[in-house]
Design a protein around this motif. Structure first.
Motif, mmCIF file in Angstrom:
data_model
loop_
_atom_site.group_PDB
_atom_site.id
_atom_site.type_symbol
_atom_site.label_atom_id
_atom_site.label_comp_id
_atom_site.label_asym_id
_atom_site.label_seq_id
_atom_site.Cartn_x
_atom_site.Cartn_y
_atom_site.Cartn_z
ATOM 1 N N PRO A 162 0.741 -1.223 -0.044
ATOM 2 C CA PRO A 162 -0.132 -0.065 0.142
ATOM 3 C C PRO A 162 0.900 1.357 0.034
ATOM 4 O O PRO A 162 0.481 2.105 -0.656
ATOM 5 C CB PRO A 162 -0.862 -0.207 1.153
ATOM 6 N N ASP A 163 1.941 1.231 0.829
ATOM 7 C CA ASP A 163 2.785 2.415 0.560
ATOM 8 C C ASP A 163 3.487 2.581 -0.704
ATOM 9 O O ASP A 163 3.595 3.675 -1.029
ATOM 10 C CB ASP A 163 4.204 2.086 1.691
ATOM 11 N N ILE A 164 3.724 1.520 -1.568
ATOM 12 C CA ILE A 164 4.093 1.788 -2.652
ATOM 13 C C ILE A 164 3.106 2.306 -3.612
ATOM 14 O O ILE A 164 3.498 3.227 -4.523
ATOM 15 C CB ILE A 164 4.727 0.443 -3.252
ATOM 16 N N VAL A 165 1.960 1.852 -3.530
ATOM 17 C CA VAL A 165 0.915 2.375 -4.275
ATOM 18 C C VAL A 165 0.628 3.759 -3.848
ATOM 19 O O VAL A 165 0.386 4.526 -4.929
ATOM 20 C CB VAL A 165 -0.275 1.557 -4.346
ATOM 21 N N ASN A 166 0.883 4.245 -2.848
ATOM 22 C CA ASN A 166 0.195 5.520 -2.469
ATOM 23 C C ASN A 166 1.599 6.474 -2.922
ATOM 24 O O ASN A 166 1.342 7.651 -3.121
ATOM 25 C CB ASN A 166 0.363 5.584 -0.835
ATOM 26 N N SER A 167 2.885 5.901 -3.007
ATOM 27 C CA SER A 167 3.765 6.973 -3.394
ATOM 28 C C SER A 167 3.728 7.157 -5.123
ATOM 29 O O SER A 167 4.514 8.052 -5.295
ATOM 30 C CB SER A 167 5.195 6.090 -3.157
ATOM 31 N N GLY A 168 3.117 6.457 -5.552
ATOM 32 C CA GLY A 168 2.977 6.682 -6.955
ATOM 33 C C GLY A 168 3.710 5.593 -8.088
ATOM 34 O O GLY A 168 3.074 5.403 -8.814
ATOM 35 N N SER A 169 4.660 5.118 -7.477
ATOM 36 C CA SER A 169 5.233 3.923 -8.005
ATOM 37 C C SER A 169 6.324 3.328 -7.198
ATOM 38 O O SER A 169 6.788 3.861 -6.295
ATOM 39 C CB SER A 169 6.248 4.533 -9.444
ATOM 40 N N LEU A 170 6.946 2.440 -7.586
ATOM 41 C CA LEU A 170 8.101 1.627 -6.737
ATOM 42 C C LEU A 170 9.291 2.458 -6.881
ATOM 43 O O LEU A 170 9.972 2.541 -5.912
ATOM 44 C CB LEU A 170 8.315 0.489 -7.358
ATOM 45 N N HIS A 171 9.422 3.081 -8.151
ATOM 46 C CA HIS A 171 10.896 4.111 -8.139
ATOM 47 C C HIS A 171 10.625 5.159 -6.773
ATOM 48 O O HIS A 171 11.486 5.486 -6.388
ATOM 49 C CB HIS A 171 10.807 4.802 -9.365
ATOM 50 N N GLU A 172 9.448 5.773 -7.003
ATOM 51 C CA GLU A 172 9.484 7.068 -6.136
ATOM 52 C C GLU A 172 9.347 6.752 -4.627
ATOM 53 O O GLU A 172 9.927 7.233 -3.926
ATOM 54 C CB GLU A 172 7.959 7.724 -6.334
ATOM 55 N N PHE A 173 9.059 5.399 -4.474
ATOM 56 C CA PHE A 173 8.802 4.698 -3.123
ATOM 57 C C PHE A 173 10.257 4.367 -2.688
ATOM 58 O O PHE A 173 10.630 5.031 -1.429
ATOM 59 C CB PHE A 173 8.232 3.543 -2.990
ATOM 60 N N LEU A 174 11.246 4.105 -3.502
ATOM 61 C CA LEU A 174 12.498 3.755 -2.890
ATOM 62 C C LEU A 174 13.527 5.088 -3.231
ATOM 63 O O LEU A 174 14.222 5.220 -2.287
ATOM 64 C CB LEU A 174 13.162 2.822 -4.117
ATOM 65 N N VAL A 175 12.912 6.305 -3.817
ATOM 66 C CA VAL A 175 13.623 7.376 -3.592
ATOM 67 C C VAL A 175 13.516 8.205 -2.187
ATOM 68 O O VAL A 175 14.515 8.284 -1.599
ATOM 69 C CB VAL A 175 13.052 8.555 -4.562
ATOM 70 N N ASN A 176 12.163 7.938 -1.848
ATOM 71 C CA ASN A 176 11.859 8.284 -0.252
ATOM 72 C C ASN A 176 12.573 7.518 0.729
ATOM 73 O O ASN A 176 13.043 7.849 1.689
ATOM 74 C CB ASN A 176 10.480 8.428 0.017
ATOM 75 N N LEU A 177 12.471 6.141 0.393
ATOM 76 C CA LEU A 177 13.040 5.338 1.349
ATOM 77 C C LEU A 177 14.684 5.274 1.659
ATOM 78 O O LEU A 177 15.241 5.358 2.588
ATOM 79 C CB LEU A 177 12.872 3.617 1.080
ATOM 80 N N HIS A 178 15.306 5.302 0.316
ATOM 81 C CA HIS A 178 16.618 5.776 0.416
ATOM 82 C C HIS A 178 17.267 7.069 1.015
ATOM 83 O O HIS A 178 18.222 7.395 1.670
ATOM 84 C CB HIS A 178 17.508 5.502 -0.900
ATOM 85 N N GLU A 179 16.372 7.955 0.720
ATOM 86 C CA GLU A 179 16.532 9.347 1.309
ATOM 87 C C GLU A 179 16.495 9.319 3.034
ATOM 88 O O GLU A 179 17.214 9.943 3.646
ATOM 89 C CB GLU A 179 15.690 10.301 1.026
ATOM 90 N N ARG A 180 15.715 8.433 3.467
ATOM 91 C CA ARG A 180 15.501 8.519 4.726
ATOM 92 C C ARG A 180 16.392 7.619 5.689
ATOM 93 O O ARG A 180 17.092 7.768 6.666
ATOM 94 C CB ARG A 180 13.953 8.093 5.004
ATOM 95 N N TYR A 181 16.807 6.229 4.798
ATOM 96 C CA TYR A 181 17.634 5.313 5.820
ATOM 97 C C TYR A 181 18.897 5.156 5.122
ATOM 98 O O TYR A 181 19.786 4.325 5.729
ATOM 99 C CB TYR A 181 16.792 4.019 5.613
ATOM 100 N N GLY A 182 19.284 5.516 3.831
ATOM 101 C CA GLY A 182 20.638 5.368 3.386
ATOM 102 C C GLY A 182 20.712 4.440 2.183
ATOM 103 O O GLY A 182 19.719 4.252 1.659
ATOM 104 N N PRO A 183 21.998 4.055 1.894
ATOM 105 C CA PRO A 183 22.014 3.406 0.555
ATOM 106 C C PRO A 183 21.784 1.818 0.571
ATOM 107 O O PRO A 183 21.426 1.261 -0.354
ATOM 108 C CB PRO A 183 23.790 3.292 0.481
ATOM 109 N N VAL A 184 21.458 1.251 1.859
ATOM 110 C CA VAL A 184 21.014 -0.205 1.899
ATOM 111 C C VAL A 184 19.866 -0.246 2.965
ATOM 112 O O VAL A 184 19.896 0.195 3.983
ATOM 113 C CB VAL A 184 22.200 -1.119 2.374
#
Length: 550
Positions: A133-155
């Motif tokens: 659901p978080d991926i869908v709400n982000s708009g795409s898997l790419h946009e979800f990962l952009v936010n995730l890596h910005e928040r938590y780092g490279p891995v």
């Protein structure tokens, strides 16, 4: 003990089963795994924000007296609350996750059937949804990962349905990634489960390696044998554009998709697709299938519409029937035109394997080629200096002579333009591999058979690797380190995916033909919004104008 992968802190949501879980989550679960599936709940070592609905009887209020049940047993009653109240809880306050995580041992002291159903449904929901659901709400898997890596780092890691997924978001992390699995291409790993085809990861390693080589050789031979076809199709498009008045807006993606569709079908299926009606019919079915792969399966909307699902299944069957017919016609026979399927037929593959590999090539090849050509032409319209420099190289290398394969290989700056197009557009923002053996990035352990995503869209905009990352600047690839970085990501060199190699050649021929004869102009005031799916495209049609060079 060595630290494990950093996980997303957000716990999976509760509620009704999301359609996306039935789509990508279940399909990715088709990838082989000998380990038991982990519940789609909070990551080990982190407490969730909300407890799932495990229920226990509340402690009695001070002064409350036990009262007898009809069966003679005593239970605690809470004044004013009828037969007693229930509250959500963790069974062990010191534990980061409930001790009753398994559905087989629900944490419930009540014997009421309703309570047991609440426990089971709540756990089942957590196991299945994960972060979808978080991926869908982000708009795409790419946009979800952009936010995730910005928040938590490279891995980072998260729950894709019921599967734990690791994502790598820097060149350094990708360079360190220890994974001997090179028997399948990352794009294939993503696409085959969505089509419900058997992934090459399931078979014998030697067999998979042979199949991979057949696929690559098929792409290379079809390009070599059909170079004249690419030139012919490019010149057809040039004549069409030359016939337009300078003020006419050209629908760029529509024309690039038609061009790519003709190139792929003729090189994969043969001369029967010189007939425009055959191409139009194939394109209609292709668009139906790809639109659902790109969007419908991710957000689950296809499962909510029986009409759309039926259209998708019928379109897929029609495309497959075309390939089956060509496979049958060409098996054991020699033709003057060598096409992609011929290379697969020369190997020891059965018809099902040939069908699946041909489908992957046609679907991915069309979309990657069309979008590479579209973004390349669009970016050229926005940079007059780049267009001028490209024309100068074409004039020096090709002169007044025809476009030939030998001269195409000498167009260094044209290749830089296409590489920068891939980077700026984030052409394929996600790739995936299954971890064959336990790997390691920094101090993070990646367990065996973990699905590992390469967040390419994140890496391609990393300021540490690419100065001025949002600027379209082909000159950045004068630096060998930039080309090396692109090669590490699989966009150049030996790790380049076959579909992209095909797209590079087709796009190079197209630009060589168009830019020699035409000026490419932007449409004033146009703003292009991007749509991030397996391949990045524009949300709306991109428009350009053209004028003839003197």
């Amino acid at each position: 003990m060595e630290p494990r992968i950093r996980h997303q802190e957000k716990a999976p949501r509760e509620g009704r089963r999301h359609g996306a879980e039935r789509a990508l989550g279940d399909r990715l679960l088709a990838l082989p795994s000998s380990r038991p599936r982990e519940a789609g709940g909070p990551a080990p070592g982190r407490a969730p924000r909300e407890a799932p609905p495990f229920w226990r009887r509340a402690e009695p209020r001070q002064g409350a007296k036990p009262r007898a049940e009809k069966d003679g047993r005593s239970r605690v009653g809470v004044p004013g609350q009828g037969r007693g109240r229930f509250e959500s809880c963790w069974t062990s306050p010191s534990s980061p996750s409930p001790s009753c995580w398994s559905l087989l041992e629900p944490c419930c002291t009540s014997t009421r059937l309703l309570d047991k159903l609440q426990v089971s449904l709540g756990l089942l929901q957590l196991k299945k949804n994960g972060n979808l659901p978080d991926i869908v709400n982000s708009g795409s898997l790419h946009e979800f990962l952009v936010n995730l890596h910005e928040r938590y780092g490279p891995v980072v890691s998260f729950w894709f349905g019921r599967r734990l997924v690791v994502s790598l978001g820097t060149i350094d992390a990708l360079t360190q990634h220890i994974n001997p699995n090179r028997t399948s291409h990352p794009f294939e790993t993503m696409l085959k489960p969505l089509l419900m085809y058997q992934s090459g990861l399931n078979g014998d390693a030697v067999e998979n390696h042979i199949r991979k080589k057949l696929y690559e050789n098929g792409v290379n031979k079809s390009l070599q044998s059909n170079f004249a076809v690419m030139v012919k199709l490019s010149e057809e498009l040039l004549r069409k554009w030359l016939s337009y008045p300078e003020s006419q807006h050209v629908p760029l993606y529509q024309h690039m998709l038609g061009y790519a569709m003709k190139a792929v079908t003729q090189m994969a299926l043969g001369s029967s697709f010189e007939d425009d009606q055959e191409v139009i019919r194939f394109q209609k079915n292709h668009n139906t299938v790809w639109s659902e792969i790109g969007k419908g399966f991710l957000d689950g909307s296809i499962d909510k519409s029986t009409t759309r699902k039926k259209q998708y299944e019928e379109a897929l069957m029609e495309i497959e029937s075309v390939f089956k017919k060509v496979i049958k016609e060409r098996r054991g026979r020699n033709f003057s035109q060598h096409i992609f399927i011929d290379s697969l037929l020369q190997g020891n593959l059965n018809d099902k394997q040939i069908l699946e590999d041909s489908m992957i090539f046609s679907l991915a090849g069309c979309v990657i080629t069309a979008n590479l050509c579209m973004w390349a032409v669009y970016f050229l319209t926005t940079s007059e200096d780049v267009q001028k420099k490209l024309h100068k190289e074409l004039d020096q290398v090709l002169g007044k002579g025809p476009v030939t394969q030998e001269k195409i290989d000498q167009l260094r700056y044209c290749r830089q333009v296409l590489c920068e197009t891939v980077r700026t557009a984030k052409l394929t923002p996600i790739a995936a591999r299954l971890q064959d053996l336990e790997g390691k990035v920094d101090q993070h352990i990646i367990p065996r058979e973990t699905l590992v995503l390469y967040a390419l869209g994140v890496v391609l905009q990393d300021r540490c690797a690419w100065p001025s990352p949002y600027k379209f600047d082909p000159d950045r690839f004068d630096d060998e380190s930039a080309m090396k970085n692109l090669s590490l990501l699989g966009f150049s060199g030996t790790q380049e995916c076959p579909e992209l190699r095909f797209a590079y050649m087709v796009a190079t021929v197209l630009l060589s033909v168009l830019v020699r004869k035409l000026y490419l102009h932007p449409v004033e005031g146009q703003v292009i919004e991007t749509k991030y799916e397996l391949v990045t495209s524009s949300k709306e049609e991109a428009w350009v104008t053209v004028s003839k060079r003197n």
